[in-house]
Write a protein that holds these residues in place. Structure first.
Motif, mmCIF file in Angstrom:
data_model
loop_
_atom_site.group_PDB
_atom_site.id
_atom_site.type_symbol
_atom_site.label_atom_id
_atom_site.label_comp_id
_atom_site.label_asym_id
_atom_site.label_seq_id
_atom_site.Cartn_x
_atom_site.Cartn_y
_atom_site.Cartn_z
ATOM 1 N N ARG A 152 60.476 44.388 -15.898
ATOM 2 C CA ARG A 152 60.246 45.449 -14.921
ATOM 3 C C ARG A 152 59.653 44.849 -13.651
ATOM 4 O O ARG A 152 58.612 44.197 -13.698
ATOM 5 N N ASP A 153 60.303 45.067 -12.543
ATOM 6 C CA ASP A 153 59.885 44.464 -11.282
ATOM 7 C C ASP A 153 58.630 45.133 -10.728
ATOM 8 O O ASP A 153 58.332 46.296 -11.018
ATOM 9 N N CYS A 154 57.896 44.368 -9.939
ATOM 10 C CA CYS A 154 56.776 44.886 -9.153
ATOM 11 C C CYS A 154 57.125 44.629 -7.690
ATOM 12 O O CYS A 154 56.830 43.553 -7.153
ATOM 13 N N PRO A 155 57.784 45.588 -7.031
ATOM 14 C CA PRO A 155 58.241 45.368 -5.654
ATOM 15 C C PRO A 155 57.110 44.937 -4.735
ATOM 16 O O PRO A 155 55.995 45.458 -4.802
ATOM 17 N N ASN A 156 57.414 43.931 -3.894
ATOM 18 C CA ASN A 156 56.490 43.402 -2.882
ATOM 19 C C ASN A 156 55.337 42.585 -3.456
ATOM 20 O O ASN A 156 54.482 42.120 -2.699
ATOM 21 N N LEU A 157 55.294 42.404 -4.771
ATOM 22 C CA LEU A 157 54.284 41.520 -5.362
ATOM 23 C C LEU A 157 54.858 40.099 -5.363
ATOM 24 O O LEU A 157 55.884 39.840 -5.988
ATOM 25 N N GLU A 158 54.191 39.189 -4.669
ATOM 26 C CA GLU A 158 54.699 37.826 -4.492
ATOM 27 C C GLU A 158 54.309 36.939 -5.669
ATOM 28 O O GLU A 158 53.328 36.184 -5.621
ATOM 29 N N VAL A 159 55.068 37.042 -6.743
ATOM 30 C CA VAL A 159 54.871 36.209 -7.927
ATOM 31 C C VAL A 159 56.244 35.836 -8.481
ATOM 32 O O VAL A 159 57.269 36.363 -8.045
ATOM 33 N N ASP A 160 56.269 34.931 -9.452
ATOM 34 C CA ASP A 160 57.526 34.603 -10.120
ATOM 35 C C ASP A 160 57.996 35.800 -10.943
ATOM 36 O O ASP A 160 57.173 36.525 -11.523
ATOM 37 N N LYS A 161 59.333 35.977 -11.008
ATOM 38 C CA LYS A 161 59.884 37.132 -11.718
ATOM 39 C C LYS A 161 61.117 36.732 -12.520
ATOM 40 O O LYS A 161 61.926 35.920 -12.067
ATOM 41 N N VAL A 162 61.236 37.312 -13.718
ATOM 42 C CA VAL A 162 62.424 37.126 -14.554
ATOM 43 C C VAL A 162 62.934 38.517 -14.913
ATOM 44 O O VAL A 162 62.282 39.254 -15.663
ATOM 45 N N LEU A 163 64.083 38.881 -14.368
ATOM 46 C CA LEU A 163 64.581 40.250 -14.483
ATOM 47 C C LEU A 163 66.023 40.271 -14.986
ATOM 48 O O LEU A 163 66.647 39.221 -15.165
#
Length: 341
Positions: A152-163
């Motif tokens: 689940r994305d966290c829009p505008n949160l500047e971290v690594d993401k796997v979606l």
């Protein structure tokens, strides 16, 4: 009767050597005689000595602990992600603390505070369905704790993401339903603020528009969550319409199974009267009658990649690589709950 924990000092006293010598012997220090190392290690084993990890973490300024925050743990989806995480971290020297937010923003806030308090080295998180602000995750980052967001994305949160490309999965499902002859396609959607909900809804809408089918607001019903129980009433709402749909695309497999259950109770034949497609490809869905068509996600790989990205930060703390946003492609799995093309 409780027994006293054995310390390095206890071993040193029994062997009449210094505590620092014991400490080095336990680490096989090359400057020590083999006889000394053997004597220390034999006595340590005999006394069942265990190192004080808390004291060690204070000296090293790291706890070798990773926090994993998930909305719930009972589904195959999140348990498979945890398995992927565990398989990557098992030989890494890191321990895992698994925390369940129960889809609660308030509980998620408390979990983050506790993880900061015990000084975890890193965090893997899938936010709750009630989470609209991400300040608590930013606090982790500002405290020097690397964080990877997955599923689940966290829009505008500047971290690594796997979606996962939820939009594409939904688009595939709707496009298939239209090509199979369905004209009145409904969407059992999820909580409105979630990225997965919004992306799948947009895929649904765009597939209808691409195929020149009208968007009917009464065919879009939001469930309050992702459980079987939360799919019951929304399905009843759809199937009791004056002009009920001839297909349902559900936000996940649990909601889709609820739709199948209610459709049968209301004497709809599946797939003759109504086609139903879910999302996730939970293992048990293939054994339903009819077997559920769904959208497969590589959940185990999501867990593995999330853990690997976090490990890369922990092993190179002074390196600040470009943030990664990895997006897996889902695959449509057609079974017997939807009409064949």
């Amino acid at each position: 009767m409780s027994s006293k924990r054995v310390t390095i000092s206890d071993i040193a006293q029994k062997l009449n050597i210094s505590a620092s010598t014991v400490s080095r012997a336990l680490k096989n220090h090359p400057a020590l005689k083999k006889e000394t190392i053997k004597a220390v290690q034999d006595l340590a084993n005999k006394l069942n000595y265990q190192p004080n990890l808390l004291a060690l973490s204070l000296r090293q300024k790291k706890t070798n602990t990773i926090g994993v925050i998930i909305p719930e743990i009972t589904s195959h989806f999140f348990s498979s992600i945890i398995t992927g995480i565990q398989d990557v971290l098992v030989n890494s020297g890191y321990n895992i603390i698994i925390c369940q937010s129960n889809e609660s923003y308030k509980e998620e806030l408390a979990i983050v505070e506790n993880l900061l308090r015990i000084r975890v080295d890193g965090v893997l998180v899938s936010p709750s369905s009630r989470t609209k602000k991400f300040n608590h995750f930013s606090k982790l980052k500002q405290s020097g704790v690397p964080i990877v967001v997955f599923d689940r994305d966290c829009p505008n949160l500047e971290v690594d993401k796997v979606l996962v490309d939820d939009y594409d999965g939904a688009f595939q499902a709707i496009d298939y339903l239209i090509k199979s002859g369905c004209k009145k396609i409904a969407h059992l959607s999820g909580p409105k603020n979630l990225s997965t909900t919004n992306h799948r809804l947009q895929g649904y809408l765009d597939a209808l528009k691409k195929n020149n089918l009208p968007v009917k607001e009464e065919y879009i019903v939001h469930a309050s969550g992702f459980t079987h129980e939360e799919g019951i009433q929304p399905t009843k709402t759809l199937l009791r319409l004056k002009n009920p749909p001839d297909a349902i695309f559900a936000i996940n497999d649990c909601i889709a199974i609820s739709a199948m259950y209610i459709a049968k109770k209301l004497d709809f034949k599946i797939p003759e009267d109504i086609s139903i497609i879910g999302f996730d490809d939970e293992p048990h869905t293939r054994y339903f009658k009819p077997a559920l068509s769904t959208v497969w996600q590589p959940v185990y790989s999501i867990g593995m990649l999330s853990a690997r990205i976090l490990l890369s930060h922990l092993k190179n703390p002074d390196n600040t690589p470009k943030l990664r946003k990895e997006i897996f492609k889902p695959e449509l799995v057609i079974r017997h709950s939807s009409i064949k093309i």
